[in-house]
Design a protein around this motif. Structure first.
Motif, PDB file in Angstrom:
ATOM      1  N   LYS A   3       0.862  -1.185   0.000  1.00  0.00           N
ATOM      2  CA  LYS A   3       0.000   0.000   0.000  1.00  0.00           C
ATOM      3  C   LYS A   3       0.897   1.232   0.000  1.00  0.00           C
ATOM      4  CE  LYS A   3      -4.042  -2.037   0.529  1.00  0.00           C
ATOM      5  NZ  LYS A   3      -5.211  -1.793  -0.274  1.00  0.00           N
ATOM      6  N   CYS A   4       0.431   2.294  -0.660  1.00  0.00           N
ATOM      7  CA  CYS A   4       1.221   3.517  -0.791  1.00  0.00           C
ATOM      8  C   CYS A   4       0.633   4.641   0.060  1.00  0.00           C
ATOM      9  CB  CYS A   4       1.263   3.954  -2.246  1.00  0.00           C
ATOM     10  SG  CYS A   4       2.176   5.495  -2.510  1.00  0.00           S
ATOM     11  N   GLU A  40      -2.277  16.298  -9.926  1.00  0.00           N
ATOM     12  CA  GLU A  40      -1.225  15.690 -10.749  1.00  0.00           C
ATOM     13  C   GLU A  40      -0.381  14.725  -9.908  1.00  0.00           C
ATOM     14  OE1 GLU A  40       2.783  17.155 -13.079  1.00  0.00           O
ATOM     15  OE2 GLU A  40       1.045  18.486 -13.079  1.00  0.00           O
ATOM     16  N   ILE A  42      -1.233  13.035  -7.252  1.00  0.00           N
ATOM     17  CA  ILE A  42      -2.018  11.837  -6.951  1.00  0.00           C
ATOM     18  C   ILE A  42      -2.131  10.931  -8.170  1.00  0.00           C
ATOM     19  CG2 ILE A  42      -4.343  11.008  -6.367  1.00  0.00           C
ATOM     20  CD1 ILE A  42      -4.592  13.541  -4.577  1.00  0.00           C
ATOM     21  N   LEU A  43      -2.377  11.506  -9.322  1.00  0.00           N
ATOM     22  CA  LEU A  43      -2.529  10.694 -10.529  1.00  0.00           C
ATOM     23  C   LEU A  43      -1.231   9.983 -10.907  1.00  0.00           C
ATOM     24  CD1 LEU A  43      -4.848  13.008 -12.655  1.00  0.00           C
ATOM     25  CD2 LEU A  43      -5.488  11.006 -11.280  1.00  0.00           C
ATOM     26  N   LYS A  46      -0.455   7.583  -7.312  1.00  0.00           N
ATOM     27  CA  LYS A  46      -1.517   6.627  -7.033  1.00  0.00           C
ATOM     28  C   LYS A  46      -1.498   6.119  -5.584  1.00  0.00           C
ATOM     29  CE  LYS A  46      -1.841   4.968 -11.815  1.00  0.00           C
ATOM     30  NZ  LYS A  46      -1.282   6.100 -12.409  1.00  0.00           N
ATOM     31  N   PRO A  47      -1.597   7.041  -4.630  1.00  0.00           N
ATOM     32  CA  PRO A  47      -1.553   6.636  -3.219  1.00  0.00           C
ATOM     33  C   PRO A  47      -2.839   5.944  -2.778  1.00  0.00           C
ATOM     34  CG  PRO A  47      -2.094   8.949  -3.364  1.00  0.00           C
ATOM     35  CD  PRO A  47      -1.800   8.489  -4.772  1.00  0.00           C
ATOM     36  N   ASP A  48      -2.721   5.127  -1.746  1.00  0.00           N
ATOM     37  CA  ASP A  48      -3.879   4.504  -1.118  1.00  0.00           C
ATOM     38  C   ASP A  48      -4.419   5.376   0.010  1.00  0.00           C
ATOM     39  OD1 ASP A  48      -3.990   1.797  -2.448  1.00  0.00           O
ATOM     40  OD2 ASP A  48      -1.896   1.851  -1.797  1.00  0.00           O
ATOM     41  N   ALA A  73     -11.797  12.130  -9.790  1.00  0.00           N
ATOM     42  CA  ALA A  73     -10.731  11.125  -9.931  1.00  0.00           C
ATOM     43  C   ALA A  73      -9.980  10.877  -8.622  1.00  0.00           C
ATOM     44  CB  ALA A  73      -9.743  11.564 -11.019  1.00  0.00           C
ATOM     45  N   THR A  74     -10.132  11.780  -7.641  1.00  0.00           N
ATOM     46  CA  THR A  74      -9.322  11.670  -6.424  1.00  0.00           C
ATOM     47  C   THR A  74     -10.118  11.739  -5.122  1.00  0.00           C
ATOM     48  OG1 THR A  74      -8.914  14.066  -6.440  1.00  0.00           O
ATOM     49  CG2 THR A  74      -7.298  12.682  -7.563  1.00  0.00           C
ATOM     50  N   ILE A  77      -9.988   8.916  -2.139  1.00  0.00           N
ATOM     51  CA  ILE A  77      -8.766   8.554  -1.412  1.00  0.00           C
ATOM     52  C   ILE A  77      -8.852   9.081   0.022  1.00  0.00           C
ATOM     53  CG2 ILE A  77      -6.251   8.762  -1.326  1.00  0.00           C
ATOM     54  CD1 ILE A  77      -6.423   9.234  -4.425  1.00  0.00           C
TER      55      ILE A  77
END
Length: 119
Positions: A3-4, A40, A42-43, A46-48, A73-74, A77
């Motif tokens: 996981k990020c 940008e 996050i895209l 791609k963090p969890d 898109a975010t 999270i």
């Protein structure tokens, strides 16, 4: 798959400490000291989950999270605010962050909060 955790803070010592704790817990950790390009970032990363300091240069953590939560898109999270700001609970609620951690923080509370909210 690891996981990020994406951490935004302009304090390099806090970034180092948080990264050391989370890497030890087998997370992939990315750190940034500015948040004006949060969508940008996050895209690409791609963090969890995202940890956001409130007092960060340029737009600040509160505005950055508001932007992120307003983007289709975010918005999903999980976000955790962390700050020494006395109003952190109210700010957390107003911007719809998932949780907050008060600085200075207890390491066990830090770990448990991440574990609770990570996707």
């Amino acid at each position: 798959m690891q996981k990020c955790v994406l951490i935004y803070d302009d304090d390099t010592e806090i970034l180092f400490l948080c990264k050391a704790i989370l890497v030890n817990d087998n997370y992939r950790v990315e750190t940034l000291s500015r948040c004006e390009n949060i969508i940008e970032d996050i895209l690409i990363i791609k963090p969890d989950i995202i940890l956001m300091d409130l007092w960060i240069p340029e737009i600040g953590g509160e505005k950055a999270i508001s932007i992120m939560k307003g983007n289709p898109a975010t918005h999903h999270i999980p976000t955790i605010l962390f700050s020494a700001n006395a109003e952190i609970a109210a700010i957390c609620k107003s911007i719809k962050a998932n949780a907050y951690i008060e600085k200075p923080f207890d390491i066990d509370v830090f770990r448990e909060t991440i574990k609770k909210y990570i996707l």
